[in-house]
Scaffold this motif. Structure first.
Motif, short mmCIF file in Angstrom:
data_model
loop_
_atom_site.label_atom_id
_atom_site.label_comp_id
_atom_site.label_asym_id
_atom_site.label_seq_id
_atom_site.Cartn_x
_atom_site.Cartn_y
_atom_site.Cartn_z
N ALA A 13 0.80 -1.22 0.00
CA ALA A 13 0.00 0.00 0.00
C ALA A 13 0.84 1.27 0.00
N LYS A 14 2.06 1.19 0.51
CA LYS A 14 2.86 2.41 0.73
C LYS A 14 3.03 3.25 -0.53
N PRO A 15 3.53 2.70 -1.66
CA PRO A 15 3.70 3.55 -2.83
C PRO A 15 2.39 4.07 -3.40
N ILE A 16 1.32 3.29 -3.24
CA ILE A 16 0.00 3.74 -3.71
C ILE A 16 -0.43 4.97 -2.93
N LEU A 17 -0.25 4.92 -1.61
CA LEU A 17 -0.65 6.06 -0.78
C LEU A 17 0.23 7.28 -1.04
N ILE A 18 1.54 7.08 -1.11
CA ILE A 18 2.44 8.21 -1.31
C ILE A 18 2.13 8.90 -2.64
N ASN A 19 1.97 8.12 -3.70
CA ASN A 19 1.67 8.72 -5.01
C ASN A 19 0.31 9.40 -5.01
N GLY A 20 -0.66 8.80 -4.32
CA GLY A 20 -1.97 9.44 -4.22
C GLY A 20 -1.92 10.74 -3.46
N LEU A 21 -1.17 10.76 -2.37
CA LEU A 21 -1.04 11.98 -1.59
C LEU A 21 -0.34 13.09 -2.38
N LYS A 22 0.59 12.71 -3.24
CA LYS A 22 1.24 13.71 -4.08
C LYS A 22 0.23 14.39 -4.99
N LYS A 23 -0.74 13.62 -5.47
CA LYS A 23 -1.79 14.20 -6.33
C LYS A 23 -2.73 15.10 -5.54
N LEU A 24 -2.76 14.92 -4.23
CA LEU A 24 -3.67 15.70 -3.38
C LEU A 24 -2.95 16.77 -2.57
N GLU A 25 -1.66 16.93 -2.79
CA GLU A 25 -0.91 17.85 -1.93
C GLU A 25 -1.40 19.29 -2.06
N GLY A 49 5.45 19.13 7.70
CA GLY A 49 6.14 19.50 6.47
C GLY A 49 5.59 18.79 5.26
N ARG A 50 6.31 18.95 4.16
CA ARG A 50 5.87 18.41 2.87
C ARG A 50 5.99 16.89 2.84
N LEU A 51 5.43 16.32 1.78
CA LEU A 51 5.44 14.87 1.61
C LEU A 51 6.86 14.30 1.54
N THR A 52 7.79 15.08 1.03
CA THR A 52 9.17 14.60 0.98
C THR A 52 9.69 14.26 2.38
N ASN A 53 9.23 15.00 3.38
CA ASN A 53 9.62 14.69 4.77
C ASN A 53 9.09 13.33 5.19
N LEU A 54 7.85 13.04 4.79
CA LEU A 54 7.27 11.73 5.11
C LEU A 54 8.02 10.61 4.40
N GLU A 55 8.35 10.82 3.14
CA GLU A 55 9.09 9.81 2.39
C GLU A 55 10.44 9.51 3.05
N GLU A 56 11.11 10.56 3.52
CA GLU A 56 12.40 10.36 4.20
C GLU A 56 12.21 9.59 5.50
N LEU A 57 11.14 9.90 6.23
CA LEU A 57 10.86 9.20 7.49
C LEU A 57 10.61 7.72 7.24
N LEU A 67 -3.19 -2.97 3.79
CA LEU A 67 -4.31 -2.14 4.27
C LEU A 67 -3.72 -0.87 4.84
N ALA A 68 -4.15 0.27 4.32
CA ALA A 68 -3.53 1.53 4.78
C ALA A 68 -4.43 2.72 4.48
N ILE A 69 -4.26 3.76 5.30
CA ILE A 69 -4.89 5.06 5.04
C ILE A 69 -3.82 6.13 5.18
N GLY A 70 -3.96 7.22 4.40
CA GLY A 70 -2.99 8.30 4.43
C GLY A 70 -3.66 9.66 4.38
N HIS A 71 -2.87 10.69 4.67
CA HIS A 71 -3.44 12.03 4.84
C HIS A 71 -2.40 13.10 4.56
N THR A 72 -2.80 14.13 3.86
CA THR A 72 -1.98 15.35 3.76
C THR A 72 -2.81 16.49 4.30
#
Length: 610
Positions: A13-25, A49-57, A67-72
């Motif tokens: 789920a991780k890349p799906i959520l990260i890419n989706g959040l980028k579209k919603l940033e 901070g920005r999504l890049t901070n989350l990706e680094e974390l 199974l996952a949920i994400g938020h910006t």
């Protein structure tokens, strides 16, 4: 306004959520986070901070699951911080929630839960939902969610997962957008279509008061009281760029249509509906003694925010009888303003980063003034440095030409003016209640007004052939005329000026020539007859006049060529409605002239240099 993404299926789920959040940033970018079910536990990764901070974390502390949920986030309750970031969990880290919207009665629920032993770690209203779910859990996630939302008041789109029922994800909507994406043995949730379009073009659109129980193989739609719903699948035909605009041709048009929602969210949680009063005590800490001591208010802003301040002068003076001065921020600190300990300075800035406004804020504080900021960005420089902050909840504004930020600033000013009036007792309770009722009606009235967009488009296409155009108005109508003129010139490049109608005879009439378009606002009943006289003056010089009038006005049509009416409201509140047709006129005129509506020449969204 925040962005939500969720996934359930068999893929990571991780890349799906990260890419989706980028579209919603664009919906929020002050913090981001994800929660993933992994090996029997729910793992949360979130950061300011920005999504890049989350990706680094996540790179430093990996997590993987299906199974996952994400938020910006675009902060409303609680400043941008790691702890206030979503997702939020209950005390046992079993229930996890992401949320877009505002829970109006969160304090009441929070106090009840604290009495029952709940411990809270954030300042947000969302954390209350997670604890409420834990408290109400009856052995079934679906009925527990239904009981929880029955106790909640406000606006919300929710994505919910529960550690002990990892085969399902719950989505709930009330007055905040949420969609369900349908895949092959996998399903999704999101705030907007752009987050899902690379995975599926088949979606369900949740309506208010509806929820979905989502597994990898099935989506079950129902009302929040459990009644099952059958609905056709909507197939998305848009390309990715169009999808990011929710199907609108431009961000500016999308943001014009988002104004009813922006009104609701700026009003939400600031009105005590039982007492019919405005309550800002949870946001600003101006004491009763200080409010009663204010003998002068300076409103300082730039551009569109300055025009909101001009409306604010009329509003605050009429509601409180406090004298108000309005200054362009770039001039304010250079004129050596007279500031006393009893002067309140109000700065208005959409971005909270406007350089001239920041400089004026700092100069005011150096001179001993208390500064109240009205801004759209929690955590911005203005919001951090001001003594008090009143946030608008317009959500991110992408188009350079401001629309929903301006009208949300007006709503914030109305609420602040009424709050001052209550404390200073300048109006009777019945009068305050009348204003509050009228403010609560603004979102629905704005929605009604937007239905006239096709008619306004016809006027705009006619005006687009001209190189000069004039706006006239009196009192509050003149303040709105200035904003209408600015919108037109900045995106259509038509030379446009706004004039006080009573000043026509002092030189302006020399510019009125045969067939020149004039937009005349006539919504202020106390000076209506004088405004009509001014319109007759320009008609006598053969101008083509489009009037803006209140619904039910049958007289103005006798003096103008065409009329656009706005829903009837109290005179002080008309700017929140009368500006909407002017925004649409500017948009459609720019479109007719083939201009780049969202990115007009020579202009930037946020002016961060002097």
């Amino acid at each position: 306004m925040c962005g939500i993404v969720g996934y359930i299926g068999s893929r990571d789920a991780k890349p799906i959520l990260i890419n989706g959040l980028k579209k919603l940033e664009y919906r929020g970018y002050d913090s981001a986070g994800i929660a993933i079910y992994e090996d029997g536990e729910i793992q949360v990764r979130k950061t300011v901070g920005r999504l890049t901070n989350l990706e680094e974390l996540i790179e430093k502390n990996p997590v993987k699951g299906t199974l996952a949920i994400g938020h910006t986030r675009w902060a409303t309750h609680g400043s941008p911080s790691d702890v206030n970031s979503h997702p939020h969990v209950d005390g046992k880290s079993e229930f996890v929630v992401v949320h877009n919207g505002i829970i109006e009665n969160f304090l009441e629920i929070k106090e009840e839960l604290i009495e029952k032993g709940a411990t809270f770690v954030s300042e947000t209203d969302t954390e209350v939902i997670a604890h409420l779910l834990s408290h109400l859990y009856d052995g079934d996630l679906v009925t527990t969610v239904q009981k929880a939302v029955a106790k909640m008041k406000g606006a919300y789109a929710l994505g919910i997962i529960y550690k002990n029922e990892p085969e399902k994800m719950i989505a709930v909507r009330l007055a905040s957008p949420l969609i369900i994406g349908i895949g092959e043995k996998e399903n999704y949730i999101a705030s907007d279509i752009p987050a899902l379009i690379e995975h599926t073009r088949d979606i369900y659109i949740l309506n208010d008061g509806e929820m979905a129980v989502i597994t990898a193989d099935n989506v079950q739609l129902m009302t929040t009281d459990g009644k099952l719903i059958e609905r056709d699948v909507f197939h998305v035909e848009w390309d990715v760029e169009t999808a990011e605009k929710d199907g609108f041709d431009h961000f500016m048009l999308k943001e014009i249509y988002e104004q009813p929602r922006a009104y609701r969210e700026t009003i939400s949680n600031r009105i005590n509906h039982q007492l019919n009063t405005v309550d800002l005590s949870q946001e600003i800490n101006l004491t009763e003694d200080y409010i009663k001591s204010i003998d002068k208010i300076h409103i300082v802003a730039c551009g569109t925010a300055y025009h909101a301040g001009l409306v604010g002068k009329y509003v605050i003076e009429q509601l409180t009888r406090i004298p108000v001065e309005v200054d362009v921020a770039s001039e304010y600190r250079y004129r050596n303003p007279i500031i006393t300990p009893n002067t309140l300075v109000m700065v208005i800035s959409q971005s909270g980063e406007t350089a001239d406004t920041l400089a004026a804020l700092r100069e005011s504080q150096r001179n001993g003034a208390k500064v109240l900021a009205i801004t759209n960005v929690n955590g911005s420089s203005v919001s951090r440095e001001a003594d008090e902050v009143l946030l608008t909840h317009a959500g991110p504004e992408i188009a350079v030409a401001s629309t929903k930020a301006y009208t949300s600033q007006l709503v914030a000013i109305y609420l602040f003016g009424l709050y001052l009036s209550q404390v200073r007792e300048t109006h009777e309770d019945a009068a305050i209640a009348k204003y509050i009722q009228a403010i609560k009606e603004l979102p629905a009235q704005a929605e009604k007004l937007l239905e006239f967009a096709p008619i306004i488009k016809q006027f705009a296409e006619r005006f687009a052939k001209h190189e000069d155009l004039f706006f006239i108005g009196r009192s509050l109508d003149f303040a709105v005329s200035l904003e209408g003129s600015l919108k037109l010139k900045e995106i259509s490049y038509i030379h446009s000026e706004a004039y006080p109608a009573g000043e026509l005879k002092h030189g302006t009439l020399a510019l009125i020539t045969d067939g020149i378009p004039v937009i005349a606002l006539a919504t202020q009943e106390d000076i209506y007859e004088k405004m009509v006289s001014n319109i007759i003056e320009v008609k006598a010089r053969n101008a083509y006049v489009l009037g803006i009038a209140l619904e039910g006005d049958t007289e103005l049509a006798k003096s103008v060529d065409e009329v656009i009416t706005i829903p009837k409201t109290l005179p002080l509140l008309t700017p929140a409605l009368s500006v909407i047709p002017l925004q649409l006129l500017a948009y459609y005129a720019a479109l007719a002239r083939g201009n780049d509506v969202d990115k007009p020449r020579n202009l930037a969204k946020s002016v961060t240099v002097e």
